[in-house]
Design a protein around this motif. Structure first.
Motif, PDB file in Angstrom:
ATOM      1  N   GLU A   1      32.191  33.741  56.427  1.00 23.59           N
ATOM      2  CA  GLU A   1      31.839  33.923  55.014  1.00 23.59           C
ATOM      3  C   GLU A   1      32.154  32.653  54.224  1.00 23.59           C
ATOM      4  OE1 GLU A   1      34.614  36.191  52.891  1.00 23.59           O
ATOM      5  OE2 GLU A   1      33.308  36.584  51.180  1.00 23.59           O
ATOM      6  N   GLU A   2      33.340  32.136  54.492  1.00 20.41           N
ATOM      7  CA  GLU A   2      33.802  30.909  53.833  1.00 20.41           C
ATOM      8  C   GLU A   2      32.792  29.783  54.046  1.00 20.41           C
ATOM      9  OE1 GLU A   2      37.192  30.985  52.659  1.00 20.41           O
ATOM     10  OE2 GLU A   2      36.888  29.038  51.715  1.00 20.41           O
TER      11      GLU A   2
ATOM     12  N   PRO B   1      38.143  38.912  65.509  1.00 22.02           N
ATOM     13  CA  PRO B   1      36.865  39.226  64.855  1.00 22.02           C
ATOM     14  C   PRO B   1      36.952  39.276  63.324  1.00 22.02           C
ATOM     15  CG  PRO B   1      37.332  40.803  66.610  1.00 22.02           C
ATOM     16  CD  PRO B   1      38.526  39.934  66.488  1.00 22.02           C
ATOM     17  N   MET B   2      38.029  39.867  62.810  1.00 22.23           N
ATOM     18  CA  MET B   2      38.107  40.028  61.372  1.00 22.23           C
ATOM     19  C   MET B   2      38.301  38.674  60.697  1.00 22.23           C
ATOM     20  SD  MET B   2      40.083  43.095  59.536  1.00 22.23           S
ATOM     21  CE  MET B   2      41.707  42.449  59.292  1.00 22.23           C
ATOM     22  N   TYR B   3      39.203  37.889  61.243  1.00 24.39           N
ATOM     23  CA  TYR B   3      39.442  36.569  60.668  1.00 24.39           C
ATOM     24  C   TYR B   3      38.203  35.699  60.804  1.00 24.39           C
ATOM     25  CZ  TYR B   3      42.862  33.492  58.634  1.00 24.39           C
ATOM     26  OH  TYR B   3      43.557  32.723  57.750  1.00 24.39           O
TER      27      TYR B   3
ATOM     28  N   GLN C   1      29.791  36.400  66.583  1.00 23.95           N
ATOM     29  CA  GLN C   1      30.544  36.716  65.368  1.00 23.95           C
ATOM     30  C   GLN C   1      31.967  36.155  65.410  1.00 23.95           C
ATOM     31  OE1 GLN C   1      29.523  38.354  62.382  1.00 23.95           O
ATOM     32  NE2 GLN C   1      27.611  37.709  63.337  1.00 23.95           N
TER      33      GLN C   1
ATOM     34  N   MET D   1      39.215  32.881  67.531  1.00 22.22           N
ATOM     35  CA  MET D   1      39.837  33.617  66.419  1.00 22.22           C
ATOM     36  C   MET D   1      39.444  35.105  66.490  1.00 22.22           C
ATOM     37  SD  MET D   1      41.049  30.826  65.244  1.00 22.22           S
ATOM     38  CE  MET D   1      41.885  31.349  63.750  1.00 22.22           C
TER      39      MET D   1
ATOM     40  N   MET E   1      35.133  36.668  60.783  1.00 27.32           N
ATOM     41  CA  MET E   1      34.164  37.065  59.756  1.00 27.32           C
ATOM     42  C   MET E   1      34.501  36.405  58.424  1.00 27.32           C
ATOM     43  SD  MET E   1      33.297  41.034  60.176  1.00 27.32           S
ATOM     44  CE  MET E   1      32.720  41.711  61.696  1.00 27.32           C
ATOM     45  N   SER E   2      35.804  36.410  58.083  1.00 32.64           N
ATOM     46  CA  SER E   2      36.191  35.798  56.813  1.00 32.64           C
ATOM     47  C   SER E   2      35.883  34.307  56.822  1.00 32.64           C
ATOM     48  CB  SER E   2      37.677  36.010  56.547  1.00 32.64           C
ATOM     49  OG  SER E   2      38.055  37.309  56.886  1.00 32.64           O
ATOM     50  N   LEU E   3      36.132  33.666  57.967  1.00 29.27           N
ATOM     51  CA  LEU E   3      35.858  32.222  58.061  1.00 29.27           C
ATOM     52  C   LEU E   3      34.358  31.941  57.965  1.00 29.27           C
ATOM     53  CD1 LEU E   3      38.341  31.100  60.869  1.00 29.27           C
ATOM     54  CD2 LEU E   3      38.465  30.542  58.444  1.00 29.27           C
TER      55      LEU E   3
END
Lengths: 340, 230
Positions: B77-78, B69-71, B132, B67, B73-75
């Protein structure tokens, strides 16, 4: 008169040619989409890479580059699909507005979009501690709200156009008693009252603002514009939400806000271009179709009919978009994949 | 001087109707030409393994998705928000979404214009964190083993039809690995070369939300595995 018939004939022929060459336009439009998507991909990947590097090692140069990339992403992102372009073209094509107003509307909508995104992430992620992706998913309700507002705007414009149209049609008889006079000589009091307007500058505009003083006309159109901006800007772009969410996550909230504002500037710029084109196209079509501006009555009525059609169009768009959004429930899924 | 009422009314309405028609068609065209939500907001770099059985037939496609990098990070976090069970919960979520969506995988014998090959039961995908980035991997078995030749290669595409997420073979990795393949088999990745006219059509239909396949398909890579006979 015969000259106008000639022009109309030319337009009809052109329309037929246009319809017959649709495959060609398909090709052109498709090429355009592919190009825009390519550029957008380029900017998006750079933007993400840059944001990630910045969160690891902040520097002024990276921040500057980030602002530039966000701006470029905004420009191409908006040139692609979505972002209330159907709404702004329908609105500006059918309601009389000046170019400057069109640009202002586009810019305001773009920045409202950014502000809504910033507010949503501040409240949901920073305030309530909701995870970014869930926050993105929940903005779906804002999207529905925005489409609902588009419909409200349409109904509102239609109702007003209809009212004015009825008033306008009662007008000539009232002023000429029993004897009917040709419309061109019947004084349309909208213009007698604004006698200061030079003849060439007279536009349909005040049609639907009625035969009152100018200030009321201004007030009314201002309210419409506000509603239009709200309808377009209520819906935050999920690209902006993701950038903000990640920035917040990495403790770089301000850099996220900056990036999203730069994005809004880019988006507003692209939509402004479209707005300018629409306003000019409207003027051109009206001039050719309605003919000389001395025929005030005709201008006024046509303007009302067009405004009415515009309202109907907006109701249609709002309905279609809301229906589509309502049916794509999976957009709120964790991966954002939308299953068909 | 006594021009009749009906003539004037007729003229007014003829003009009004025409103007109405012209304007609404312009606006409609402009509007229709701006489809709703079809642009990638995220991307996946993926690589695949094509597994063969001992008779030299293709039995499964293994996919490893990286995935962006930005997505990621969100995952991540989730996952963190969900505490200890975060990883399992995310995996379950991914499994639910992907199984509903046919794993976004499309398998073919021959080129991609033919009928799709049916797939067997897919085990729940693995979701793991590497640095990450988030990696999702799973095997897609074919319902029936597929004999592959030069004339009838095995091809596949992976795409999100709405083009919300863009899938491309990882440029920094070996894109396709052949496992247990007989002699003379080779693999290649064909980049998309979309037909502009079809893209324009898909974009317009997309607006109405009736597209069976949206834009995603047109921008998808195609993996092709072919084998020369002995």
């Amino acid at each position: 008169m015969s000259r106008r018939v000639g022009i109309m004939a030319v337009i009809v022929v052109l329309a037929i040619v246009l319809l017959c060459s649709l495959p060609f336009f398909d090709h052109l439009y498709g090429t355009f989409i592919i190009k825009v998507l390519n550029w957008q991909r380029h900017f998006h990947r750079q933007l993400v890479g840059n944001l990630v590097s910045f969160t690891q090692l902040p520097s002024m140069i990276l921040a500057g580059a980030l602002a530039f990339l966000s701006f470029g992403y905004g420009v191409f992102h908006a040139a692609g699909p979505g972002h209330g372009k159907a709404v702004i073209t329908s609105y500006l094509a059918t309601q009389q507005r000046h170019v400057g107003r069109g640009i202002a509307l586009s810019m305001l909508a773009a920045f409202l979009q950014a502000l809504v995104a910033i507010a949503a992430v501040s409240i949901l992620v920073l305030g309530l501690g909701v995870a970014t992706l869930r926050a993105v998913a929940s903005t779906r309700y804002l999207e529905l709200l925005s489409f609902g507002l588009v419909m409200v705007l349409g109904v509102w414009l239609m109702a007003r156009a209809w009212r004015k149209l009825r008033r306008l049609r009662r007008l000539p008889t009232r002023y000429t008693g029993l004897e009917w006079q040709p419309a061109s000589t019947a004084p349309s009091n909208a213009l007698t009252m604004k006698g200061a307007t030079p003849p060439l500058q007279g536009e349909v505009c005040h049609c639907c603002a009625g035969h009152h003083v100018d200030t009321t006309a201004l007030g009314v159109s201002w309210r419409d514009d506000l509603l239009a901006v709200l309808a377009m800007g209520m819906r935050p772009c999920s690209g902006a939400l993701l950038v903000l969410g990640v920035a917040a996550l990495m403790g770089q909230w301000m850099i996220g806000v900056m990036a999203v504002l730069a994005m809004a500037l880019g988006t507003g710029l692209t939509v402004s271009m479209l707005a300018i084109l629409t306003v000019f196209a409207r003027k051109l079509v009206l001039r050719v179709m309605v003919g000389k501006e001395s025929q005030r009555q005709r201008w006024a009525e046509t303007g009302c009919w067009v405004a009415l059609a515009g309202g109907a169009l907006l109701v249609f768009w709002g309905g279609t978009l809301a229906w589509t959004a309502w049916n794509t429930t999976a957009a709120g899924s964790i991966l954002g994949f939308q299953m068909s | 001087m006594f021009e009749s009422k009906s003539v004037i009314l007729y003229r007014i309405f003829a003009g009004a109707r025409l103007a109405l028609l012209a304007l609404s068609s312009v606006a409609l065209l402009a509007g229709v030409c701006s489809p709703a939500i079809a642009h990638p907001h995220s991307w996946v770099d993926y690589r695949t393994e094509v597994h063969f059985n001992d008779s030299g037939e293709v039995i499964a496609l293994r996919e490893v998705w990286l995935m962006d990098p930005m997505y990621s990070m969100s995952l991540i976090e989730e996952m963190r928000n969900d505490g200890k069970e975060g990883q399992q919960r995310l995996a379950a979520d991914v499994n639910r979404t992907l199984s509903k969506g046919h794993y976004l995988t499309h398998l073919f014998s021959g080129d991609t214009s033919g009928k799709e090959l049916p797939i067997g039961k897919v085990k729940p995908p693995r979701v793991e964190q590497s640095g990450q980035r988030i990696i999702i991997s799973f095997d897609v078995p074919l319902k029936k083993p597929l004999a592959v030749s030069a004339e009838h290669p095995f091809s596949y595409q992976v795409y999100d039809s709405t083009y919300y997420v863009e899938f491309l073979h990882d440029p920094d990795d070996i894109p396709i690995e052949l496992v247990n393949a007989p002699q003379g088999c080779s693999a290649e990745v064909k980049s998309a070369d979309p037909d502009p006219a079809l893209v324009a059509k898909a974009a317009m239909i997309d607006q109405q939300g009736q597209a069976p396949d949206g834009l995603g398909r047109f921008f998808s890579d195609t993996g092709v595995v072919s084998c020369r006979g002995e």
